[in-house]
Design an enzyme around this catalytic site. Structure first.
Site, PDB file in Angstrom:
ATOM      1  N   TRP A 332       0.831  -1.213   0.000  1.00 41.09           N
ATOM      2  CA  TRP A 332       0.000   0.000   0.000  1.00 41.09           C
ATOM      3  C   TRP A 332       0.861   1.258   0.000  1.00 41.09           C
ATOM      4  CZ3 TRP A 332      -1.850   2.735   4.912  1.00 41.09           C
ATOM      5  CH2 TRP A 332      -0.948   2.572   5.962  1.00 41.09           C
ATOM      6  N   ASP A 333       2.148   1.098   0.269  1.00 44.04           N
ATOM      7  CA  ASP A 333       3.093   2.220   0.264  1.00 44.04           C
ATOM      8  C   ASP A 333       2.909   3.061  -1.003  1.00 44.04           C
ATOM      9  OD1 ASP A 333       3.955   0.092   1.915  1.00 44.04           O
ATOM     10  OD2 ASP A 333       6.023   0.761   1.881  1.00 44.04           O
ATOM     11  N   GLU A 474       0.532  -2.665  12.715  1.00 43.51           N
ATOM     12  CA  GLU A 474       0.614  -4.131  12.598  1.00 43.51           C
ATOM     13  C   GLU A 474       0.916  -4.828  13.925  1.00 43.51           C
ATOM     14  OE1 GLU A 474       3.597  -4.189   9.539  1.00 43.51           O
ATOM     15  OE2 GLU A 474       2.111  -4.392   7.935  1.00 43.51           O
ATOM     16  N   LYS A 588       2.617   0.606  16.232  1.00 46.96           N
ATOM     17  CA  LYS A 588       3.784   0.576  15.356  1.00 46.96           C
ATOM     18  C   LYS A 588       3.893   1.854  14.531  1.00 46.96           C
ATOM     19  CE  LYS A 588       5.920  -2.157  11.715  1.00 46.96           C
ATOM     20  NZ  LYS A 588       5.774  -3.283  10.785  1.00 46.96           N
ATOM     21  N   GLN A 589       2.756   2.285  13.991  1.00 44.52           N
ATOM     22  CA  GLN A 589       2.813   3.398  13.028  1.00 44.52           C
ATOM     23  C   GLN A 589       1.483   4.136  13.005  1.00 44.52           C
ATOM     24  OE1 GLN A 589       3.166  -0.047  10.221  1.00 44.52           O
ATOM     25  NE2 GLN A 589       2.621   1.520   8.728  1.00 44.52           N
TER      26      GLN A 589
END
Ligand code: IFM
Length: 763
Positions: A332-333, A474, A588-589
């Protein structure tokens, strides 16, 4: 106003003026060159596979045994062995008088210059420029110069090496070499699908350098007596062709070399430089007053430009073309972090990236069906067919050595929504309806169909819910109602409904054909029902915080720094069954914060502020995709210092090399194009406050204090604009070649920007 043409001044040149053996691997990434078809790591010509020298091919993948499928590295031809008076010279073992390694960002040219000293006191200067032609994608060039301080006997050789760096190889077999009229040709094929790969080379030199070629060693070699102070130069042309794009790769390679020889170096270089100049004209961003930011942002843009393919069969892998890390897969980046840059400044390249998803739609259909769903469930890690390269055991526990079941592949359903949103946004930016009729609409409808088959309707709550998913964070797997995922899925359904209306009105025949092809007419009402009744976690009415997923607030509240103290091994994976973050609120993000950026217009400032402040201290930024999102929302909220800190962290990631190198025992080094795209987004969508989604283009700048001026270009609906922002003015100039006026909102001033005109507003 026109931006200055890309200079060759020093601010376009990245240099390292020393040789440091412990930088070899990092410099392979840092000095990477590419042309969208090939990526050539920034290693020196005397290095081989032990130093990760590699030329990675875009869109060609292979599986060796039952190891992970990954992209193919071509036989390496960008090498040189230099022997003077019987002594082999190398940065690793010779005495160096001078050494520098450079990357010219203006034209993606790698330069090395080394002066060696022999025990006899003689000095030998070696200079090599190399580039991968941007307008002849299969051609690479190495231009070499040698000069000695005193007469000496020089032997130079360069070969096409079958000793290839692979992570999960070998990928090539059945090597066959051939030498004819000064041209070497090495043919092989991939292990899994027997796809032919040909690397051929030829050397152009003056009569005093009589190169011979040897097919047994695939080598060009030449011995000559060098006179003092005379420069000896030659040029190696390298052609790389594969069975993916050619029926006869060998003939294609020979033709590439013949063309190169007949054009000559100057002409090849000139058209390569022109192609790069064209790219930079629309993509460069100029920051006055902050050299560090300028260099880092330009370098980030460079990495996006070298990785972008010019065909519909490939896209940009998570580590660009810097090697085989992450299986060379497309995540998806690309859609969420890179496409905004391409949509705004390189719409044609953006279209290819989007068409890749149409090209791999059948793979996404297969994945949905395998999982018991309808429609298109895109691969979490996508290669050339769209089948998922992500394994169920993607991480190995460093403590037990056991493979860990991870749920990236089967539960990160937001991938299909990321694809749908990206297609829609490209349409909004370009107005290009053909993208929708030539596959885009089909992809969007199939993604909506997948979500409709995935969701569960909860009659007791009279709403649809999405259970058992993994959001961008994640570290928390198999959660219910991840706010980001639910919001993205709702957007996908709404987009599906919008495009059906649009096609019905504008392209009725294409609409009828598509609806009949997919037999989807009856599901459309279901999409509408689900879009209206899908549960989207709302901000708490007192705190305004949105719970990342059901039950997140009940987890142990902790912070990354203190959580770290629980690590037994520095490379331990923080998520999964026993990860230190799994039972805590450490993420995580960016997750909720990304949702607030993507759907910014749906949330009030105070909600964005409360959530940014809540999640920021709880985010580990264990993914390179994270800091830019915090920068974007911080810029929008006027938290300029925070935004700047996160912008710089994103923009310098491939310069400092300060990124995670391991997850568990998995090597994840390489370049970071998503962070590079994030740097562009933070600067343009963040600091310049550019919003192009609606009919009126908005600019609401919040520049960092040191930025005296920010200049850039972008296109909206095929019309090009140059923007200049200072502390007290916003100026927009429409290209004289534009066809129509576009309305702008410059910090609240509504102004139409007519063809060739300049509009401005004082801030
Ligand atoms: O796509 C990302 C993911 O969000 C976090 N892990 C790394 C992937 C590739 O960059």
């Amino acid at each position: 106003m026109k931006l200055a043409t890309p200079p060759t001044s020093t601010d376009w040149i990245l240099s390292e003026d020393d040789f440091l053996p412990n930088h070899i691997e990092a410099n392979g990434n840092k000095f990477l060159i590419g042309n969208g078809y090939m990526g050539l790591r920034g290693t020196l010509e005397e290095f081989g596979k032990e130093h990760l020298a590699a030329c990675t091919l875009s869109g060609l993948y292979d599986q060796s045994g039952d190891k992970w499928r990954e992209p193919v590295n071509a036989p390496h031809a960008y090498n040189l062995t230099l022997i003077v008076d019987g002594i082999e010279l190398s940065t690793l073992k010779s005495e160096l008088v001078q050494h520098s390694q450079q990357l010219d960002l203006a034209n993606a040219t790698h330069r090395r210059s080394t002066t060696y000293q022999l025990p006899s006191g003689k000095t030998i200067k070696l200079e090599i420029n190399r580039f991968l032609s941007l307008d002849q994608k299969h051609l690479g060039v190495m231009q070499c110069r040698i000069e000695a301080s005193e007469p000496c006997l020089v032997s130079v050789s360069s070969h096409i090496s079958t000793d290839i760096w692979d992570i999960n190889g070998p990928h090539l077999e059945a090597f066959k070499s051939d030498a004819m009229e000064g041209t070497l040709c090495l043919e092989s094929h991939t292990v899994e699908k027997q796809i032919t790969v040909v690397v051929a080379s030829t050397i152009e030199s003056s009569e005093e350098l009589p190169f011979m070629c040897e097919s047994a060693t695939n080598m060009h070699l030449c011995e000559f007596k060098a006179e003092a102070g005379i420069e000896y130069s030659f040029c190696k042309y390298i052609a790389t062709h594969t069975g993916v794009e050619s029926h006869d790769p060998k003939a294609a390679a020979i033709t590439t070399l013949e063309t190169a020889r007949s054009l000559g170096l100057d002409a090849i270089k000139e058209s390569h430089d022109q192609a790069w100049k064209k790219r930079w004209t629309n993509s460069d961003v100029q920051i006055e007053g902050d050299e560090e930011a300028q260099n880092a942002l330009r370098y980030s843009i460079y990495h996006l430009l070298i990785a972008a393919p010019e065909n519909d069969h490939a896209s940009i892998p998570a580590r660009g073309l810097s090697g085989q890390v992450y299986k060379g897969a497309i995540f998806w980046d690309t859609e969420i972090f890179m496409l905004p840059f391409f949509d705004h400044t390189q719409p044609e390249l953006a279209r290819h990236l989007i068409q890749y998803r149409y090209h791999t739609l059948d793979g996404a259909r297969r994945k949905a069906a395998e999982n018991g769903f309808r429609g298109a469930f895109y691969a979490w890690e996508s290669q050339e067919t769209g089948d998922d390269a992500c394994t169920f055991f993607n991480v190995t526990d460093v403590i037990t050595g056991r493979p860990m079941r991870t749920y990236f592949r089967d539960k990160q359903i937001h991938i299909s929504a990321d694809v749908a949103l990206a297609i829609w946004r490209h349409y909004q930016m370009t107005g290009d309806l053909s993208l929708l009729t030539e596959g885009g609409a089909e992809v969007i409808l199939e993604c909506a169909r997948f979500f409709y088959s995935y969701a569960s309707y909860k009659p007791e709550r009279q709403r649809f819910e999405l259970h058992d998913v993994v959001g961008p964070d994640e570290y928390h797997e198999r959660v219910h109602n991840n706010a980001f995922t639910n919001a993205m899925v709702r957007a996908s359904l709404q987009i599906a409904l919008q495009i059906t209306e649009l096609l019905k009105a504008e392209e009725p025949q294409a609409y009828d054909t598509l609806i009949a092809k997919l037999s989807i007419a009856e599901e459309l009402a279901g999409f509408e029902h689900m879009a209206a009744n899908l549960y989207i976690p709302a901000p708490d009415k007192d705190t305004k915080i949105i719970e990342q997923f059901d039950g997140y607030f009940k987890l142990e509240d902790n912070r990354p720094e203190s959580l770290k103290e629980r690590l037994i091994h520095p490379n331990e994976y923080w998520g999964g069954g026993h990860g230190i973050a799994t039972t805590t609120q450490v993420i995580k993000q960016a997750d909720v914060v990304l949702m607030l950026h993507l759907f910014s217009e749906q949330y009030a400032s105070e909600i964005k502020q409360a959530n940014w402040e809540y999640y920021e201290p709880r985010t580990e930024h264990g993914s390179s995709l994270s800091p830019c999102v915090y920068a974007l929302l911080a810029a929008e909220l006027g938290k300029t210092e925070w935004a700047y800190k996160y912008f710089l962290r994103t923009a310098t990631i491939d310069l400092t090399g300060k990124s995670k190198q391991f997850i568990g025992d998995l090597y994840i080094g390489g370049t970071h194009p998503a962070a590079n795209g994030g740097a562009w987004m933070a600067a343009i969508l963040g600091f310049a406050g550019l919003r192009t989604g609606g009919d009126t283009v908005q600019l609401n700048p919040q520049l960092p204090e040191s930025w005296e001026q920010l200049s850039f270009r972008f296109a909206k609906l095929g019309q090009w604009f140059s923007v200049k922002i200072t502390a007290d003015q916003i100026e927009v100039t429409a290209d004289a070649t534009n066809a129509k006026a576009i309305e702008f909102d410059l910090s609240g001033d509504l102004l139409a920007c007519e063809v060739g005109a300049t509009i401005q507003t004082n801030r």
